[in-house]
Design an enzyme around this catalytic site. Structure first.
Site, PDB file in Angstrom:
ATOM      1  N   CYS A   2       0.840  -1.198   0.000  1.00 16.52           N
ATOM      2  CA  CYS A   2       0.000   0.000   0.000  1.00 16.52           C
ATOM      3  C   CYS A   2       0.875   1.248   0.000  1.00 16.52           C
ATOM      4  O   CYS A   2       2.023   1.214   0.433  1.00 16.52           O
ATOM      5  CB  CYS A   2      -0.864   0.035   1.253  1.00 16.52           C
ATOM      6  SG  CYS A   2      -1.888  -1.410   1.440  1.00 16.52           S
ATOM      7  N   ARG A  27       4.827   0.580  -7.072  1.00 19.02           N
ATOM      8  CA  ARG A  27       4.910  -0.360  -5.960  1.00 19.02           C
ATOM      9  C   ARG A  27       3.928  -1.513  -6.103  1.00 19.02           C
ATOM     10  O   ARG A  27       3.977  -2.477  -5.350  1.00 19.02           O
ATOM     11  CB  ARG A  27       4.590   0.367  -4.640  1.00 19.02           C
ATOM     12  CG  ARG A  27       5.586   1.433  -4.264  1.00 19.02           C
ATOM     13  CD  ARG A  27       4.976   2.423  -3.303  1.00 19.02           C
ATOM     14  NE  ARG A  27       4.551   1.792  -2.073  1.00 19.02           N
ATOM     15  CZ  ARG A  27       5.275   1.769  -0.959  1.00 19.02           C
ATOM     16  NH1 ARG A  27       6.454   2.326  -0.936  1.00 19.02           N
ATOM     17  NH2 ARG A  27       4.823   1.180   0.118  1.00 19.02           N
ATOM     18  N   TRP A  75      -2.751  -2.600  -1.645  1.00 17.24           N
ATOM     19  CA  TRP A  75      -2.289  -3.933  -2.067  1.00 17.24           C
ATOM     20  C   TRP A  75      -2.981  -4.854  -1.074  1.00 17.24           C
ATOM     21  O   TRP A  75      -2.656  -4.870   0.108  1.00 17.24           O
ATOM     22  CB  TRP A  75      -0.761  -3.980  -1.948  1.00 17.24           C
ATOM     23  CG  TRP A  75      -0.157  -5.340  -2.025  1.00 17.24           C
ATOM     24  CD1 TRP A  75       0.101  -6.191  -0.993  1.00 17.24           C
ATOM     25  CD2 TRP A  75       0.300  -6.013  -3.209  1.00 17.24           C
ATOM     26  NE1 TRP A  75       0.684  -7.332  -1.452  1.00 17.24           N
ATOM     27  CE2 TRP A  75       0.822  -7.256  -2.799  1.00 17.24           C
ATOM     28  CE3 TRP A  75       0.322  -5.680  -4.565  1.00 17.24           C
ATOM     29  CZ2 TRP A  75       1.361  -8.173  -3.706  1.00 17.24           C
ATOM     30  CZ3 TRP A  75       0.865  -6.595  -5.452  1.00 17.24           C
ATOM     31  CH2 TRP A  75       1.377  -7.816  -5.026  1.00 17.24           C
ATOM     32  N   ASN A 101      -1.315   2.158   5.923  1.00 14.45           N
ATOM     33  CA  ASN A 101      -0.343   1.185   5.401  1.00 14.45           C
ATOM     34  C   ASN A 101       0.031   0.275   6.540  1.00 14.45           C
ATOM     35  O   ASN A 101       0.291   0.781   7.628  1.00 14.45           O
ATOM     36  CB  ASN A 101       0.966   1.906   5.064  1.00 14.45           C
ATOM     37  CG  ASN A 101       1.085   2.211   3.629  1.00 14.45           C
ATOM     38  OD1 ASN A 101       0.134   2.054   2.895  1.00 14.45           O
ATOM     39  ND2 ASN A 101       2.252   2.676   3.236  1.00 14.45           N
ATOM     40  N   GLY A 102       0.168  -1.008   6.278  1.00 17.53           N
ATOM     41  CA  GLY A 102       0.613  -1.911   7.342  1.00 17.53           C
ATOM     42  C   GLY A 102      -0.474  -2.911   7.675  1.00 17.53           C
ATOM     43  O   GLY A 102      -1.447  -3.066   6.933  1.00 17.53           O
ATOM     44  N   GLU A 481      18.150 -22.728  -6.889  1.00 21.21           N
ATOM     45  CA  GLU A 481      17.694 -21.338  -6.938  1.00 21.21           C
ATOM     46  C   GLU A 481      18.868 -20.386  -7.193  1.00 21.21           C
ATOM     47  O   GLU A 481      18.741 -19.417  -7.946  1.00 21.21           O
ATOM     48  CB  GLU A 481      16.953 -20.993  -5.635  1.00 21.21           C
ATOM     49  CG  GLU A 481      16.578 -19.537  -5.445  1.00 21.21           C
ATOM     50  CD  GLU A 481      15.604 -18.968  -6.481  1.00 21.21           C
ATOM     51  OE1 GLU A 481      15.150 -19.707  -7.366  1.00 21.21           O
ATOM     52  OE2 GLU A 481      15.342 -17.759  -6.408  1.00 21.21           O
ATOM     53  N   LYS A 485      19.031 -17.778 -10.336  1.00 24.31           N
ATOM     54  CA  LYS A 485      19.240 -16.327 -10.178  1.00 24.31           C
ATOM     55  C   LYS A 485      20.377 -15.878 -11.086  1.00 24.31           C
ATOM     56  O   LYS A 485      20.284 -14.876 -11.768  1.00 24.31           O
ATOM     57  CB  LYS A 485      19.596 -15.950  -8.732  1.00 24.31           C
ATOM     58  CG  LYS A 485      18.501 -16.000  -7.732  1.00 24.31           C
ATOM     59  CD  LYS A 485      17.529 -14.857  -7.778  1.00 24.31           C
ATOM     60  CE  LYS A 485      16.361 -15.084  -8.672  1.00 24.31           C
ATOM     61  NZ  LYS A 485      15.356 -16.007  -8.427  1.00 24.31           N
ATOM     62  N   GLU A 488      19.391 -16.059 -14.933  1.00 22.42           N
ATOM     63  CA  GLU A 488      18.342 -15.172 -15.455  1.00 22.42           C
ATOM     64  C   GLU A 488      18.746 -13.701 -15.486  1.00 22.42           C
ATOM     65  O   GLU A 488      18.288 -12.968 -16.350  1.00 22.42           O
ATOM     66  CB  GLU A 488      17.012 -15.373 -14.731  1.00 22.42           C
ATOM     67  CG  GLU A 488      16.980 -14.931 -13.304  1.00 22.42           C
ATOM     68  CD  GLU A 488      15.655 -15.236 -12.616  1.00 22.42           C
ATOM     69  OE1 GLU A 488      14.617 -15.178 -13.267  1.00 22.42           O
ATOM     70  OE2 GLU A 488      15.683 -15.521 -11.403  1.00 22.42           O
ATOM     71  N   HIS A 504      29.238 -38.788 -12.098  1.00 22.50           N
ATOM     72  CA  HIS A 504      28.457 -39.576 -13.056  1.00 22.50           C
ATOM     73  C   HIS A 504      28.326 -38.870 -14.390  1.00 22.50           C
ATOM     74  O   HIS A 504      27.406 -39.164 -15.153  1.00 22.50           O
ATOM     75  CB  HIS A 504      27.084 -39.906 -12.448  1.00 22.50           C
ATOM     76  CG  HIS A 504      27.209 -40.696 -11.190  1.00 22.50           C
ATOM     77  ND1 HIS A 504      27.546 -42.036 -11.168  1.00 22.50           N
ATOM     78  CD2 HIS A 504      27.114 -40.324  -9.888  1.00 22.50           C
ATOM     79  CE1 HIS A 504      27.624 -42.447  -9.916  1.00 22.50           C
ATOM     80  NE2 HIS A 504      27.382 -41.421  -9.118  1.00 22.50           N
ATOM     81  N   LYS A 603       7.413 -10.850 -15.516  1.00 17.59           N
ATOM     82  CA  LYS A 603       7.213 -11.064 -14.080  1.00 17.59           C
ATOM     83  C   LYS A 603       6.139 -12.111 -13.819  1.00 17.59           C
ATOM     84  O   LYS A 603       6.243 -12.896 -12.896  1.00 17.59           O
ATOM     85  CB  LYS A 603       6.835  -9.735 -13.419  1.00 17.59           C
ATOM     86  CG  LYS A 603       6.696  -9.808 -11.908  1.00 17.59           C
ATOM     87  CD  LYS A 603       8.035 -10.037 -11.236  1.00 17.59           C
ATOM     88  CE  LYS A 603       7.931 -10.297  -9.757  1.00 17.59           C
ATOM     89  NZ  LYS A 603       9.113 -11.012  -9.239  1.00 17.59           N
TER      90      LYS A 603
HETATM   91  C1  F6R Z   1      12.641 -16.473 -11.134  1.00 16.03           C
HETATM   92  C2  F6R Z   1      11.215 -16.263 -11.160  1.00 16.03           C
HETATM   93  C3  F6R Z   1      10.368 -17.283 -11.824  1.00 16.03           C
HETATM   94  C4  F6R Z   1       9.067 -17.484 -11.032  1.00 16.03           C
HETATM   95  C5  F6R Z   1       8.117 -18.406 -11.810  1.00 16.03           C
HETATM   96  C6  F6R Z   1       6.845 -18.659 -11.049  1.00 16.03           C
HETATM   97  O1  F6R Z   1      13.307 -15.437 -10.476  1.00 16.03           O
HETATM   98  O2  F6R Z   1      10.721 -15.269 -10.670  1.00 16.03           O
HETATM   99  O3  F6R Z   1      11.034 -18.480 -11.986  1.00 16.03           O
HETATM  100  O4  F6R Z   1       9.374 -18.026  -9.792  1.00 16.03           O
HETATM  101  O5  F6R Z   1       7.800 -17.835 -13.036  1.00 16.03           O
HETATM  102  O6  F6R Z   1       6.155 -17.479 -10.829  1.00 16.03           O
HETATM  103  P1  F6R Z   1       5.066 -17.375  -9.715  1.00 16.03           P
HETATM  104  O7  F6R Z   1       5.740 -17.569  -8.390  1.00 16.03           O
HETATM  105  O8  F6R Z   1       4.492 -16.006  -9.863  1.00 16.03           O
HETATM  106  O9  F6R Z   1       4.067 -18.470  -9.976  1.00 16.03           O
END
Ligand code: F6R
Length: 608
Positions: A2, A27, A75, A101-102, A481, A485, A488, A504, A603
């Site tokens: 928010c 945001r 939000w 907010n909060g 993970e 990171k 990507e 292997h 995203k």
């Molecule tokens: C990597 C990343 C993606 C998401 C994936 C699932 O940094 O952000 O691999 O984790 O696309 O997305 P959500 O969590 O939104 O289902």
């Protein structure tokens, strides 16, 4: 997350509030609203959806004249993103409006008390209790009403309040949520975020926890919780707007990495009460968790890797077999699941197409679904039988960071909660693990503090086309993970490998051009991973080890070491991922990559 803004001065407030809200759009939000006082009149307008819709509804502010007002972008946390749940909230007598907010943690108790006293609630929000409390405590003195109201609140808040009895004033209060006052000439402002102020004022006062203030066009008075005036320092801001949006950080990703202790606190703290985990937002039927025979975790990308890392905790604590399945595979595969299988779905956005499809398949076969989701009211949250929200706030960088760690935190809570229900942990172990979960935000902060050498190390490790991440068990899960990171955002080929599998096949690729990042936080398997480090070093690879603070023996067999705080192995992924996120960030920065918006990525992946 928010956002709040407020203005009082000599100009019409509404257009300024709308501009301020637009500055907060980055945001993330799902609804918005403004309240403006015009003499004894209070007009409140709110809409679900975009600020453009709000602008249209108030004719860009012309429809609600008045020199003082407050605004909000919401939000959703408590209650779906609807017009009614949007802020500002109004008191029953129509005198007061509040933006917040909060999270008010004790809102349920307060709501009950207020209902018993005859107050009518319109929304499902936690915030609405605040405006009714103000009405209840007001007897002509706003200062007193604010002091009494905030003394009843537990949790976090940045509040903005207007009252028709003093239409040229705004009252604000802060506890654990950012609140900044902006100073002008013949006009003053407040906002949750410097971005909303910067176009109007660069002289600001940062409010501290427990403080509240009375803002009028010519002066700002700040008070301590008892109402005593305090002198505050005025700071001058010289950031540009884009730096302001990022809170002074170069990228949203770094900002979000740094936010992780707070995001994890927000996810776990409200759910630990009197030494117990209370998952108030989930109502499992009596005996349900005791009688399931299996868990399948399904998700995509990092959310899937969160599942891979949490699997160890769930298996170990609940004694249940846990299977992890990529959603894009599960939806077309023949995995076995039935009504005795709990399907855990993980998603930051709650809108990922493959995850939704896998979830629908599972529901068809009668399995119950528990969604771990960040976005309230998202498709996955709505479809699930049970939803446990991660309270990470909006994540703007495409590469997830706080989304992943809050997913882990929620999954760890679930693991221990289910273990207690199933009677698979002793009381003493339960208490011990619960205090470890409580300590996670502090451990993450320590891991951040211990990462000072990463920018320098990144200069060395950025000059490669390919690197390997190795580890065993929980370390392997974290390496998945870590490698994602790295690839990507830096576009460097990064492959995670179970360290025991190296021999292997993969070891054939190891040479002096391919650095190896070795994760060795799993104490039980430390010696085994150390042998793997020696093997890859013998083939010329530079090794950067990530290990717990007390494993000094790693120093002599690695080229570089990053230490993280020691923590029970079942939870260690949440700590060891921190230097890996930072390493990916600084390597990408060294290589001049577009960190917040990596090429080819979105995203939210709403198509298959
Ligand atoms: C990597 C990343 C993606 C998401 C994936 C699932 O940094 O952000 O691999 O984790 O696309 O997305 P959500 O969590 O939104 O289902």
């Amino acid at each position: 997350m928010c956002g709040i803004v407020g203005y009082t001065g000599m100009q019409d407030a509404a257009p300024i509030l709308l501009e301020g809200l637009k500055k907060l759009e980055y945001r993330g939000y799902d609804s918005a609203g403004i309240a403006v006082t015009d003499g004894g009149k209070l007009s409140v307008t709110k809409v679900s959806g975009r600020i453009a819709g709000l602008c249209e509804k108030v004719s860009n502010g012309n429809a609600c004249p008045g020199l003082t007002g407050i605004g909000h972008t919401r939000w959703a946390t408590h209650g779906a993103p609807t017009d009614t749940n949007a802020h500002p909230h109004r008191s029953n007598d129509g005198k007061f409006a509040v933006v917040h907010n909060g999270i008010i943690e004790n809102y349920a108790v307060l709501r009950q008390e207020l209902i018993e006293r005859g107050y009518k609630f319109e929304s499902e929000t936690d915030t609405e209790v605040v405006v009714h409390l103000i009405e209840m405590y007001y007897s002509g003195d706003m200062k007193k009403a604010i002091i009494k109201t905030v003394s009843r609140l537990r949790g976090s808040y940045a509040l903005g309040v207007v009252c028709t009895d003093c239409p040229d004033k705004i009252y604000v209060a802060r506890e654990q949520s950012p609140l900044i006052l902006g100073l002008g000439i013949g006009e003053n402002y407040f906002a949750s975020d410097i971005t909303a102020l910067i176009a109007y004022s660069r002289n600001v006062i940062y409010m501290d926890d427990g403080e509240f203030a009375e803002i009028s066009k010519d002066e700002i008075n700040v008070f301590n919780p008892q109402g005593k005036t305090i002198q505050k320092e005025i700071s001058h801001i010289n950031w540009d707007v884009s730096a302001a949006e990022k809170g002074g950080f170069d990228h949203f990703m770094l900002k979000e990495i740094i936010e992780q202790p707070n995001a994890v606190t927000a996810t776990i703290a409200p759910r630990i009460k009197n030494g117990h985990i209370e998952l108030d937002d989930i109502q499992f039927e009596e005996g349900y968790l005791e009688n399931i025979s299996k868990i399948i975790i399904t998700a995509c990308g990092s959310a899937y890797y969160a599942g891979c890392a949490a699997r160890y905790a769930i298996e170990q604590l609940t004694g249940l077999p846990v299977q992890t399945e990529l959603a894009s595979e599960l939806r077309y595969g023949n995995a076995f699941y039935d009504e005795k299988t709990l399907i855990i779905i993980i998603s930051q956005s709650g809108e990922t197409a493959d995850t939704i499809a896998a979830m629908k398949e599972c529901k068809k076969r009668g399995s119950k679904t528990l969604a771990i989701v960040n976005v309230v009211g998202s498709a996955i949250a709505k479809l699930a039988d049970y939803t446990l929200y991660t309270w990470a706030g909006p994540e703007i960088a495409v590469a997830t960071t706080k989304g992943y760690t809050t997913q882990l935190a929620a999954l760890f809570l679930f693991a221990l909660y289910a273990a207690q229900k199933r009677n698979t942990v002793s009381q003493s172990k339960y208490s011990l693990l619960l205090s470890t979960i409580k300590s996670l935000p502090g451990k993450i902060q320590e891991a951040l503090d211990m990462s000072q050498s990463i920018p320098k190390l990144a200069k060395k490790y950025c000059k490669t086309d390919s690197m390997f991440f190795i580890g065993r068990n929980t370390d392997y899960a974290a390496s998945l993970e870590g490698a994602l990171k790295m690839k990507e955002i830096s576009y460097i080929h990064a492959e995670a490998y179970a360290a025991g599998e190296l021999k292997h096949g993969t070891i054939a690729l190891i040479d002096e051009h391919k650095p190896v990042i070795a994760l060795c936080c799993n104490q039980t398997l430390l010696e085994k991973t150390m042998s793997n480090i020696i093997e890859v070093q013998a083939r010329g690879a530079d090794v950067l080890a990530v290990t717990s603070a007390d494993n000094q023996q790693i120093v002599s067999i690695s080229d570089d070491v990053l230490f993280v705080p020691k923590i029970d192995t079942v939870f260690s992924a949440i700590v060891e991922i921190i230097p890996l996120q930072l390493m990916a960030y600084y390597v990408a920065k060294e290589n001049g990559c577009d960190i917040d918006k990596p090429k080819n990525l979105a995203k939210s992946v709403t198509v298959e």
